[in-house]
Motif scaffolding. Structure first.
Motif, PDB file in Angstrom:
ATOM      1  N   GLY A   1      45.658  32.501  35.558  1.00  0.00           N
ATOM      2  CA  GLY A   1      45.957  32.576  36.971  1.00  0.00           C
ATOM      3  C   GLY A   1      45.887  33.974  37.553  1.00  0.00           C
ATOM      4  N   VAL A   2      45.742  34.996  36.713  1.00  0.00           N
ATOM      5  CA  VAL A   2      45.649  36.369  37.214  1.00  0.00           C
ATOM      6  C   VAL A   2      44.269  36.555  37.840  1.00  0.00           C
ATOM      7  N   PRO A   3      44.212  36.980  39.112  1.00  0.00           N
ATOM      8  CA  PRO A   3      42.913  37.106  39.777  1.00  0.00           C
ATOM      9  C   PRO A   3      42.115  38.310  39.272  1.00  0.00           C
ATOM     10  N   ILE A   4      40.972  38.018  38.664  1.00  0.00           N
ATOM     11  CA  ILE A   4      40.087  39.080  38.183  1.00  0.00           C
ATOM     12  C   ILE A   4      38.742  38.958  38.876  1.00  0.00           C
ATOM     13  N   VAL A   5      38.005  40.038  38.852  1.00  0.00           N
ATOM     14  CA  VAL A   5      36.658  40.070  39.431  1.00  0.00           C
ATOM     15  C   VAL A   5      35.683  39.597  38.354  1.00  0.00           C
ATOM     16  N   ARG A   6      34.821  38.689  38.721  1.00  0.00           N
ATOM     17  CA  ARG A   6      33.823  38.172  37.785  1.00  0.00           C
ATOM     18  C   ARG A   6      32.432  38.574  38.256  1.00  0.00           C
ATOM     19  N   PRO A   7      31.505  38.833  37.376  1.00  0.00           N
ATOM     20  CA  PRO A   7      31.642  38.749  35.928  1.00  0.00           C
ATOM     21  C   PRO A   7      32.458  39.912  35.374  1.00  0.00           C
ATOM     22  N   ILE A   8      33.050  39.699  34.213  1.00  0.00           N
ATOM     23  CA  ILE A   8      33.837  40.743  33.559  1.00  0.00           C
ATOM     24  C   ILE A   8      32.887  41.793  33.022  1.00  0.00           C
ATOM     25  N   GLY A   9      33.248  43.078  33.169  1.00  0.00           N
ATOM     26  CA  GLY A   9      32.425  44.185  32.689  1.00  0.00           C
ATOM     27  C   GLY A   9      32.461  44.300  31.180  1.00  0.00           C
ATOM     28  N   GLY A  10      31.581  45.110  30.635  1.00  0.00           N
ATOM     29  CA  GLY A  10      31.486  45.289  29.188  1.00  0.00           C
ATOM     30  C   GLY A  10      32.733  45.891  28.573  1.00  0.00           C
ATOM     31  N   ASP A  16      41.629  41.863  40.952  1.00  0.00           N
ATOM     32  CA  ASP A  16      41.479  41.752  42.398  1.00  0.00           C
ATOM     33  C   ASP A  16      42.860  41.940  43.019  1.00  0.00           C
ATOM     34  N   ALA A  17      43.159  43.152  43.446  1.00  0.00           N
ATOM     35  CA  ALA A  17      44.498  43.486  43.934  1.00  0.00           C
ATOM     36  C   ALA A  17      44.861  42.743  45.213  1.00  0.00           C
ATOM     37  N   ARG A  18      43.896  42.478  46.074  1.00  0.00           N
ATOM     38  CA  ARG A  18      44.187  41.750  47.326  1.00  0.00           C
ATOM     39  C   ARG A  18      44.651  40.325  47.039  1.00  0.00           C
ATOM     40  N   HIS A  19      44.095  39.685  46.023  1.00  0.00           N
ATOM     41  CA  HIS A  19      44.521  38.332  45.670  1.00  0.00           C
ATOM     42  C   HIS A  19      45.752  38.345  44.764  1.00  0.00           C
ATOM     43  N   PHE A  20      45.923  39.407  43.998  1.00  0.00           N
ATOM     44  CA  PHE A  20      47.109  39.553  43.165  1.00  0.00           C
ATOM     45  C   PHE A  20      48.339  39.760  44.047  1.00  0.00           C
ATOM     46  N   VAL A  62      40.451  46.973  44.109  1.00  0.00           N
ATOM     47  CA  VAL A  62      40.258  46.624  42.713  1.00  0.00           C
ATOM     48  C   VAL A  62      40.991  47.617  41.818  1.00  0.00           C
ATOM     49  N   VAL A  63      41.608  47.081  40.762  1.00  0.00           N
ATOM     50  CA  VAL A  63      42.244  47.898  39.732  1.00  0.00           C
ATOM     51  C   VAL A  63      41.436  47.709  38.458  1.00  0.00           C
TER      52      VAL A  63
END
Length: 122
Positions: A1-10, A16-20, A62-63
């Motif tokens: 449920g933690v909002p992350i930006v996709r695709p995940i980097g290497g 995604d701090a705005r959605h978090f 973004v964090v």
């Protein structure tokens, strides 16, 4: 449920701090507020990821969590994920930040100090 930006980097995961922290407007610095809360709660050091002006103008915050290759064990990464999930469960209670006066120019912005906003007005 933690909002992350996709695709995940290497070697990084971007939150995604705005959605978090949807209760915080951009002028309450949600990315910096998230980074501060994560550090205070668990000692995990992250920071706001610098974005191009086009993305910042759209309010994206973004964090970045750096994950160096072959430096961490699965249980350490799992612990970080658990800390993020725990913080996310209480995200509505996390305060925003406001900048304190600083010197003008790049040096001032790099050394910018913040105070915690006790009440957010949306």
């Amino acid at each position: 449920g933690v909002p992350i930006v996709r695709p995940i980097g290497g070697h990084a995961v971007f939150l995604d701090a705005r959605h978090f922290l949807p209760h915080l407007p951009v002028d309450c610095f949600p990315a910096k507020a998230l980074a501060l809360a994560l550090y205070l709660e668990s000692g995990i050091r992250v920071d706001e990821h610098f974005l191009p002006e086009s993305l910042r103008a759209r309010g994206q915050c973004v964090v970045r969590i750096a994950v160096p290759a072959r430096r961490y064990f699965d249980d350490q990464i799992r612990w970080v994920a658990e800390q993020l999930a725990s913080l996310h469960e209480r995200s509505a209670d996390l305060p925003g930040l406001e900048p304190l006066p600083s010197k003008p120019g790049l040096a001032g912005s790099l050394r910018q100090r913040f105070s915690i906003v006790s009440e957010v007005h949306t």
